[in-house]
Scaffold this motif. Structure first.
Motif, PDB file in Angstrom:
ATOM      1  N   LEU A  18       7.474  23.912 -12.033  1.00 16.74           N
ATOM      2  CA  LEU A  18       8.058  23.435 -10.897  1.00 16.74           C
ATOM      3  C   LEU A  18       7.334  22.972  -9.866  1.00 16.74           C
ATOM      4  O   LEU A  18       6.302  23.461  -9.572  1.00 16.74           O
ATOM      5  CB  LEU A  18       9.142  24.577 -10.488  1.00 16.74           C
ATOM      6  N   GLU A  19       7.837  22.010  -9.104  1.00 18.22           N
ATOM      7  CA  GLU A  19       6.871  21.369  -8.159  1.00 18.22           C
ATOM      8  C   GLU A  19       7.934  20.703  -7.129  1.00 18.22           C
ATOM      9  O   GLU A  19       9.068  20.126  -7.451  1.00 18.22           O
ATOM     10  CB  GLU A  19       6.027  20.403  -8.536  1.00 18.22           C
ATOM     11  N   TYR A  20       7.637  20.845  -5.811  1.00 16.88           N
ATOM     12  CA  TYR A  20       8.239  20.057  -4.865  1.00 16.88           C
ATOM     13  C   TYR A  20       7.881  18.628  -4.894  1.00 16.88           C
ATOM     14  O   TYR A  20       6.358  18.468  -4.206  1.00 16.88           O
ATOM     15  CB  TYR A  20       8.419  20.683  -3.735  1.00 16.88           C
ATOM     16  N   ASP A  21       8.545  17.297  -4.627  1.00 17.92           N
ATOM     17  CA  ASP A  21       8.239  16.037  -4.447  1.00 17.92           C
ATOM     18  C   ASP A  21       8.800  15.680  -3.037  1.00 17.92           C
ATOM     19  O   ASP A  21       9.633  15.542  -2.878  1.00 17.92           O
ATOM     20  CB  ASP A  21       8.631  15.059  -5.390  1.00 17.92           C
ATOM     21  N   ALA A  22       7.735  15.554  -2.310  1.00 22.11           N
ATOM     22  CA  ALA A  22       8.175  15.329  -0.895  1.00 22.11           C
ATOM     23  C   ALA A  22       8.820  13.767  -0.498  1.00 22.11           C
ATOM     24  O   ALA A  22       9.754  13.504   0.181  1.00 22.11           O
ATOM     25  CB  ALA A  22       6.944  15.282   0.376  1.00 22.11           C
ATOM     26  N   ILE A  82      11.029  13.855 -24.820  1.00 18.44           N
ATOM     27  CA  ILE A  82      11.157  14.383 -23.727  1.00 18.44           C
ATOM     28  C   ILE A  82      10.646  13.786 -22.389  1.00 18.44           C
ATOM     29  O   ILE A  82      11.261  13.643 -21.358  1.00 18.44           O
ATOM     30  CB  ILE A  82      10.570  15.833 -23.495  1.00 18.44           C
ATOM     31  N   ASP A  83       9.384  13.128 -22.667  1.00 15.48           N
ATOM     32  CA  ASP A  83       8.707  12.417 -21.554  1.00 15.48           C
ATOM     33  C   ASP A  83       9.490  11.084 -21.250  1.00 15.48           C
ATOM     34  O   ASP A  83       9.729  10.596 -19.826  1.00 15.48           O
ATOM     35  CB  ASP A  83       7.444  12.167 -21.993  1.00 15.48           C
ATOM     36  N   SER A  84       9.951  10.276 -22.205  1.00 14.85           N
ATOM     37  CA  SER A  84      10.679   9.185 -22.000  1.00 14.85           C
ATOM     38  C   SER A  84      12.081   9.190 -21.536  1.00 14.85           C
ATOM     39  O   SER A  84      12.495   8.296 -20.750  1.00 14.85           O
ATOM     40  CB  SER A  84      10.643   8.290 -23.275  1.00 14.85           C
ATOM     41  N   ARG A  85      12.883  10.485 -21.712  1.00 14.07           N
ATOM     42  CA  ARG A  85      14.149  10.673 -21.351  1.00 14.07           C
ATOM     43  C   ARG A  85      14.406  11.451 -20.201  1.00 14.07           C
ATOM     44  O   ARG A  85      15.440  11.447 -19.623  1.00 14.07           O
ATOM     45  CB  ARG A  85      14.950  10.998 -22.512  1.00 14.07           C
ATOM     46  N   TYR A  86      13.806  12.486 -20.005  1.00 11.96           N
ATOM     47  CA  TYR A  86      13.901  13.413 -18.954  1.00 11.96           C
ATOM     48  C   TYR A  86      12.522  13.829 -18.172  1.00 11.96           C
ATOM     49  O   TYR A  86      13.111  13.842 -16.832  1.00 11.96           O
ATOM     50  CB  TYR A  86      14.122  15.014 -19.808  1.00 11.96           C
ATOM     51  N   ASN A  87      11.578  14.079 -18.482  1.00 13.88           N
ATOM     52  CA  ASN A  87      10.395  14.342 -17.572  1.00 13.88           C
ATOM     53  C   ASN A  87      10.249  13.383 -16.439  1.00 13.88           C
ATOM     54  O   ASN A  87      10.158  12.186 -16.722  1.00 13.88           O
ATOM     55  CB  ASN A  87       9.149  14.443 -18.248  1.00 13.88           C
ATOM     56  N   PRO A  88      10.168  13.794 -15.200  1.00  8.69           N
ATOM     57  CA  PRO A  88      10.534  14.946 -14.673  1.00  8.69           C
ATOM     58  C   PRO A  88      11.958  15.332 -14.215  1.00  8.69           C
ATOM     59  O   PRO A  88      12.751  14.062 -14.075  1.00  8.69           O
ATOM     60  CB  PRO A  88       9.612  14.810 -13.157  1.00  8.69           C
TER      61      PRO A  88
END
Length: 228
Positions: free
Chosen positions: A134-138, A173-179
């Motif tokens: 989990l990370e916060y993207d300002a 997962i990377d192409s459809r969802y992340n992040p």
């Protein structure tokens, strides 16, 4: 994840509203003419039991989550859909999450099939170990989740397919969802009507800091209080 995001957001907002209403009865009744007030931090804790109860409710009430496999010439037909499906349990391995320092770890039971013209339809079951950070993207003003599949173990398919399947799943997962956007600051903000004081306050979330320990996920949410 959209369902999970909405559910967690509702829980968080409900807790915040209840806390703020209780605090209001103990605060000063002095009227303020300025439009903004001091900032304050609220913390929300989500434990491992809550996350696993959510997974159980998902399997009880919704369809099994699935994801198409389209890499490497995979094709789907009426007899063989190239996809991977999350299962409640496979061969004694149960889908569950656990909390570790700094990350969410999970064991995922799955079943699926891979349909390719040269190899035909290969059905498989197995389990995977995955991490969620989990990370916060300002810039996006949102808490984001990134999924990483570390290992895949197939039960009834050649071991040589473990590597290619892991690459296909992670690539999908990377192409459809992340992040994945878990929730935004707007979803954590609310407006609280205070009739005895003749007005309302807006609780505006300004920033979120996430902390993951073996016992719980803690969200440290910074709020400002604005008239209106």
């Amino acid at each position: 994840m959209k369902i999970q995001s909405l559910f967690i957001s509702i829980v968080i907002v409900t807790i915040l509203c209840a806390n703020c209403l209780a605090q209001e009865s103990n605060t000063t009744r002095e009227r303020r003419t300025n439009t903004s007030g001091p900032s304050a931090e609220a913390t929300v804790t989500i434990n491992e039991q809550f996350l696993n109860a959510f997974i159980t409710a998902m399997f009880d009430n919704l369809k099994e989550p699935s994801m198409p496999l389209t890499i490497g010439g995979a094709q789907s037909s009426s007899n063989c859909a190239s996809e991977i499906r999350l299962k409640r349990e496979v061969n004694g391995t149960r889908t569950a999450v656990r909390l570790e320092n700094g990350k969410i770890a999970g064991t995922l039971a799955f079943a699926g099939a891979y349909n390719q013209s040269l190899m035909g339809c290969i059905e498989f079951t197995g389990s995977a170990n995955a991490d969620v950070n989990l990370e916060y993207d300002a810039n996006r003003r949102a808490v984001l989740a990134r999924f990483y599949v570390r290992e895949i173990h197939l039960n009834n398919a050649p071991a040589m397919l473990n590597g290619p399947l892991l690459s296909m799943v992670q690539g999908a997962i990377d192409s459809r969802y992340n992040p994945v956007e878990v929730f935004t600051l707007e979803k954590l903000s609310t407006r609280l009507e205070i009739q005895p004081a003749g007005g309302a306050l807006q609780l505006r979330a300004k920033e979120v800091r996430t902390e993951i320990s073996p016992s719980a996920i803690t969200l440290h949410i910074t709020y400002e209080f604005v008239k209106g």
